[in-house]
Design an enzyme around this catalytic site. Sequence first.
Site, PDB file in Angstrom:
ATOM      1  N   LEU A   1       0.848  -1.207   0.000  1.00 27.34           N
ATOM      2  CA  LEU A   1       0.000   0.000   0.000  1.00 27.34           C
ATOM      3  C   LEU A   1       0.884   1.258   0.000  1.00 27.34           C
ATOM      4  CD1 LEU A   1      -3.143   0.322  -0.032  1.00 27.34           C
ATOM      5  CD2 LEU A   1      -2.965   0.984   2.363  1.00 27.34           C
ATOM      6  N   GLY A   2       1.713   1.365  -1.032  1.00 30.46           N
ATOM      7  CA  GLY A   2       2.480   2.600  -1.236  1.00 30.46           C
ATOM      8  C   GLY A   2       1.623   3.560  -2.033  1.00 30.46           C
TER       9      GLY A   2
ATOM     10  N   ILE B   1       1.219   3.854  -5.255  1.00 33.77           N
ATOM     11  CA  ILE B   1       0.454   3.196  -6.318  1.00 33.77           C
ATOM     12  C   ILE B   1      -0.658   2.351  -5.700  1.00 33.77           C
ATOM     13  CG2 ILE B   1       0.586   1.480  -8.178  1.00 33.77           C
ATOM     14  CD1 ILE B   1       3.450   2.579  -8.749  1.00 33.77           C
TER      15      ILE B   1
ATOM     16  N   ILE C   1       0.624  -5.573 -11.504  1.00 31.51           N
ATOM     17  CA  ILE C   1       1.192  -4.426 -12.223  1.00 31.51           C
ATOM     18  C   ILE C   1       2.535  -4.057 -11.581  1.00 31.51           C
ATOM     19  CG2 ILE C   1      -0.917  -3.406 -13.194  1.00 31.51           C
ATOM     20  CD1 ILE C   1       0.562  -2.164  -9.940  1.00 31.51           C
TER      21      ILE C   1
ATOM     22  N   ARG D   1       5.961  -6.347 -10.497  1.00 29.29           N
ATOM     23  CA  ARG D   1       7.086  -6.975 -11.174  1.00 29.29           C
ATOM     24  C   ARG D   1       6.786  -8.460 -11.309  1.00 29.29           C
ATOM     25  NH1 ARG D   1       8.595  -2.770 -12.732  1.00 29.29           N
ATOM     26  NH2 ARG D   1      10.564  -1.711 -12.345  1.00 29.29           N
TER      27      ARG D   1
ATOM     28  N   ASP E   1       0.362  -7.535 -16.263  1.00 30.94           N
ATOM     29  CA  ASP E   1       1.085  -6.547 -17.074  1.00 30.94           C
ATOM     30  C   ASP E   1       2.587  -6.823 -17.043  1.00 30.94           C
ATOM     31  OD1 ASP E   1       1.164  -4.085 -18.645  1.00 30.94           O
ATOM     32  OD2 ASP E   1       2.111  -3.173 -16.889  1.00 30.94           O
TER      33      ASP E   1
ATOM     34  N   GLU F   1      10.491 -10.886 -19.168  1.00 35.04           N
ATOM     35  CA  GLU F   1       9.962 -10.029 -20.244  1.00 35.04           C
ATOM     36  C   GLU F   1      11.001  -9.856 -21.348  1.00 35.04           C
ATOM     37  OE1 GLU F   1       8.733  -6.439 -18.288  1.00 35.04           O
ATOM     38  OE2 GLU F   1       7.377  -7.539 -16.976  1.00 35.04           O
TER      39      GLU F   1
ATOM     40  N   HIS G   1       3.723  -4.879 -20.170  1.00 39.10           N
ATOM     41  CA  HIS G   1       4.375  -3.942 -19.231  1.00 39.10           C
ATOM     42  C   HIS G   1       4.124  -2.489 -19.666  1.00 39.10           C
ATOM     43  CE1 HIS G   1       7.907  -3.411 -16.202  1.00 39.10           C
ATOM     44  NE2 HIS G   1       7.097  -2.361 -16.171  1.00 39.10           N
TER      45      HIS G   1
HETATM   46  C1  8YV Z   1       8.335   1.567 -16.873  1.00 32.73           C
HETATM   47  C2  8YV Z   1       8.325   0.645 -14.489  1.00 32.73           C
HETATM   48  O1  8YV Z   1       7.829   0.568 -17.717  1.00 32.73           O
HETATM   49  O2  8YV Z   1       8.419   2.536 -13.100  1.00 32.73           O
HETATM   50  C3  8YV Z   1       8.789   1.390 -13.293  1.00 32.73           C
HETATM   51  O3  8YV Z   1       9.551   0.810 -12.508  1.00 32.73           O
HETATM   52  O4  8YV Z   1       8.434  -0.533 -14.559  1.00 32.73           O
HETATM   53  C4  8YV Z   1       7.640   1.361 -15.596  1.00 32.73           C
HETATM   54  O5  8YV Z   1       7.020   2.506 -15.208  1.00 32.73           O
HETATM   55  C5  8YV Z   1       9.793   1.564 -17.086  1.00 32.73           C
HETATM   56  O6  8YV Z   1      10.539   2.124 -16.073  1.00 32.73           O
HETATM   57  C6  8YV Z   1      10.114   2.216 -18.433  1.00 32.73           C
HETATM   58  O7  8YV Z   1      10.444   3.555 -18.334  1.00 32.73           O
END
Ligand code: 8YV
Length: 318
Positions: free
Chosen positions: A155-156, A158, A233, A235, A259, A264, A282
């Site tokens: 719960l940061g 985002i 969303i 990692r 995502d 990847e 992603h």
């Molecule tokens: C981007 C991310 O895809 O913020 C991150 O850590 O994974 C994404 O926002 C990535 O950094 C590309 O700029």
Amino acid sequence: MKQIASRPTIFITVPLAPALMEQLSAQFDCLCGWTLQEELAAGRAWSEVRAVVTTGGVGASRQLLQALPAVELVACVGVGFDAIDLAYAREHGIAITTTPGVLDQCVADTALALLLAVFRRVVQADRFVRAGHWLHGGFPLTHSLAGKCCGIVGLGNIGRAIARRAEAFGMVLGYHGPRAKADVAYRYYPDLGAMAAEVDVLVLALPGGAATRHVVDGRVLDALGPDGVLINIARGSVVDQAALVERLLDGRLGGAGLDVFEHEPQVPEVLFGLDNVVLTPHMASATLETRAAMAQLMLDNLLAHFAGRPLLTPLPLV
Ligand code: 8YV
């Protein structure tokens, strides 16, 4: 924009948006890392490089940092720092900046887009219409979000933006993380497995890296169960992907909106045939507006560093 007197040399790890590449070349001597991979592997060093510009996904490995003995700063376009060798940076006094704050809304939007897509079968319904099936009968009923329990892992900023959106859709919120937050009314679960057993959806918004590798393992996925949905969303590394794929294939897990993935851009092809899974490349922060804001913040950090001003968003390296 004010020009820096002498042009420092920077190492850019991956091609960035053309507008950002132009801004960087206007101010810096740029080495394009993606054209130097063989030389890097052969052990070449670039002692003129003073900063690395990179993304959350690519980061800065120990091998790269060792090849740049005079590097002072790693400026990352992204919030994730799991691909940056923090121990090396700390030992060698290399500063790190990320782009917090500017991408929360878009990333949270993507989490809800995936959630809605899985629950309401949006992708499948679109295929149904295009294939002409509607002419022969209606689409099967789907599931509503309202009244469902949503457990957020991490719960940061985002996670909170996701929680606000999920609440607006009538969902009941809970969260798991290292500690309870005093300023939210959502239920705190100190145990991830216990939360997975009680919620309908698990949304992953925690940082990646060694400390969180595979925290969502087979046991957690089994607790989420055949009616449960996983949204990631964060990692790919935070989920045991093999365990996830197995359970999606045999129905031990209800569905997933993903995502991010462990390797990847490789995505397990067995997922391509599943209707209960929505896959995106992603792209959670990948809007023109958000990427422009991320680029600007990275650039502002870079310029602040070379002008001797305090960094705007340094990563605390303790
Ligand atoms: C981007 C991310 O895809 O913020 C991150 O850590 O994974 C994404 O926002 C990535 O950094 C590309 O700029």
